[in-house]
Design an enzyme around this catalytic site. Structure first.
Site, short mmCIF file in Angstrom:
data_model
loop_
_atom_site.label_atom_id
_atom_site.label_comp_id
_atom_site.label_asym_id
_atom_site.label_seq_id
_atom_site.Cartn_x
_atom_site.Cartn_y
_atom_site.Cartn_z
N PHE A 179 7.69 2.78 -1.18
CA PHE A 179 8.74 3.00 -0.18
C PHE A 179 9.21 4.45 -0.10
O PHE A 179 9.87 4.83 0.86
CB PHE A 179 9.96 2.08 -0.41
CG PHE A 179 9.69 0.63 -0.13
CD1 PHE A 179 9.56 0.18 1.18
CD2 PHE A 179 9.54 -0.27 -1.17
CE1 PHE A 179 9.30 -1.16 1.44
CE2 PHE A 179 9.28 -1.61 -0.92
CZ PHE A 179 9.16 -2.06 0.39
N TYR A 234 1.92 4.72 1.82
CA TYR A 234 1.90 5.12 3.23
C TYR A 234 0.56 5.79 3.52
O TYR A 234 0.07 6.60 2.73
CB TYR A 234 3.03 6.10 3.53
CG TYR A 234 4.42 5.51 3.39
CD1 TYR A 234 4.82 4.42 4.18
CD2 TYR A 234 5.34 6.03 2.50
CE1 TYR A 234 6.09 3.88 4.05
CE2 TYR A 234 6.61 5.50 2.37
CZ TYR A 234 6.98 4.43 3.15
OH TYR A 234 8.25 3.90 3.03
N ASP A 273 0.84 -1.20 0.00
CA ASP A 273 0.00 0.00 0.00
C ASP A 273 0.88 1.25 0.00
O ASP A 273 2.02 1.21 0.46
CB ASP A 273 -0.85 0.07 1.28
CG ASP A 273 -2.04 -0.85 1.26
OD1 ASP A 273 -2.30 -1.45 0.21
OD2 ASP A 273 -2.70 -0.97 2.30
N HIS A 315 11.14 -8.47 4.15
CA HIS A 315 10.76 -7.06 4.04
C HIS A 315 11.73 -6.21 4.87
O HIS A 315 12.22 -6.65 5.91
CB HIS A 315 9.32 -6.89 4.56
CG HIS A 315 8.70 -5.59 4.20
ND1 HIS A 315 8.91 -4.44 4.93
CD2 HIS A 315 7.86 -5.25 3.18
CE1 HIS A 315 8.22 -3.46 4.39
NE2 HIS A 315 7.58 -3.91 3.32
#
Length: 244
Positions: free
Chosen positions: A98, A78, A76, A210
């Site tokens: 990111f 942020y 998703d 991750h």
């Protein structure tokens, strides 16, 4: 907000993905997203959607289909806000996975990405908050693709299962099918599942955990994905990525 079908998408992507825009799922997605952004206006500060409406397809605008050399898959955008160095409150999301808006402080996962770059290739990837929007990566051919391209503020996953996943599956399929020698960086189980059908005979797949603080020590630190990416590109006569 205008219908998302009419938002400008970089021409090479438009040619590749034009069939998606006529499908029922995308029509439904378009109506849903349009209503969400209209709610921003009607409900004022009590309601927000990220990223800004003109940044929904920013990853595609900055990285044309035929220029993609690397794909990084997020989940998703942020869903929160942050403070700039001068104290201004802004949404974190900027349309690139990111990444954060220029001037915003990097969140933990992004900080960990920078740490691995520093350890791997000795380059500091974020010397100032202005570098943390990652647009300099996108311009070099790094497609920073979230699986879901929008989200309601404060509600992670709120725009999942509305059609975005099918759309971004099509993006990955077309890259895998029509192109070759792309490096796919799959960080975490979600990204690994998203990239499960990439043709590994044509592309390089690099997988690890991750970069979240919860899993970064289980494989992300020390993965050397950035140097491995550049080695692969260099060996195929392609320009390396400057990860700074």
């Amino acid at each position: 907000m205008a219908d998302i079908q009419n938002i400008k998408i970089e021409p090479t992507w438009k040619r590749v993905l034009h069939k998606e825009f006529d499908k029922d799922y995308f029509q439904n997605l378009s109506a849903f997203v349009k209503k969400e952004y209209q709610n921003v206006i009607s409900k004022g500060q009590d309601f927000a959607v990220y990223p800004k409406s003109d940044e929904i397809f920013r990853a595609f605008e900055m990285c044309p289909f035929d220029k993609v050399k690397v794909v990084i898959i997020g989940q998703d955008p942020y869903h929160g806000t942050t403070r700039t160095s001068d104290g201004k409150k802004i949404g974190q999301a900027n349309g690139l996975c990111f990444a954060v808006e220029s001037g915003a402080n990097p969140p933990p996962s992004l900080k960990n990405i920078f740490k691995e770059i520093q350890s791997d290739i000795g380059q500091s990837a974020c010397t100032s908050n202005l570098n943390c929007d990652l647009s300099h990566w996108a311009k070099q051919g790094v497609l920073l693709l979230n699986s879901t391209l929008t989200v309601q503020a404060g509600l992670p996953g709120s725009h999942q299962k509305k059609g975005w996943e099918e759309f971004t599956d099509a993006v990955i399929y077309e890259l895998s099918n029509r192109r070759e020698h792309i490096v796919f960086l799959l960080w975490g189980n979600y990204a690994k599942q998203k990239g499960a059908h990439i043709d590994r005979t044509k592309h390089l797949i690099l997988e690890t955990t991750h970069p979240s603080p919860f899993s970064v020590h289980n494989g992300f630190f020390g993965c050397k994905h950035f140097s491995k990416t550049n080695t692969y590109l260099r060996e195929r006569g392609l320009e390396e990525i400057d990860w700074r």
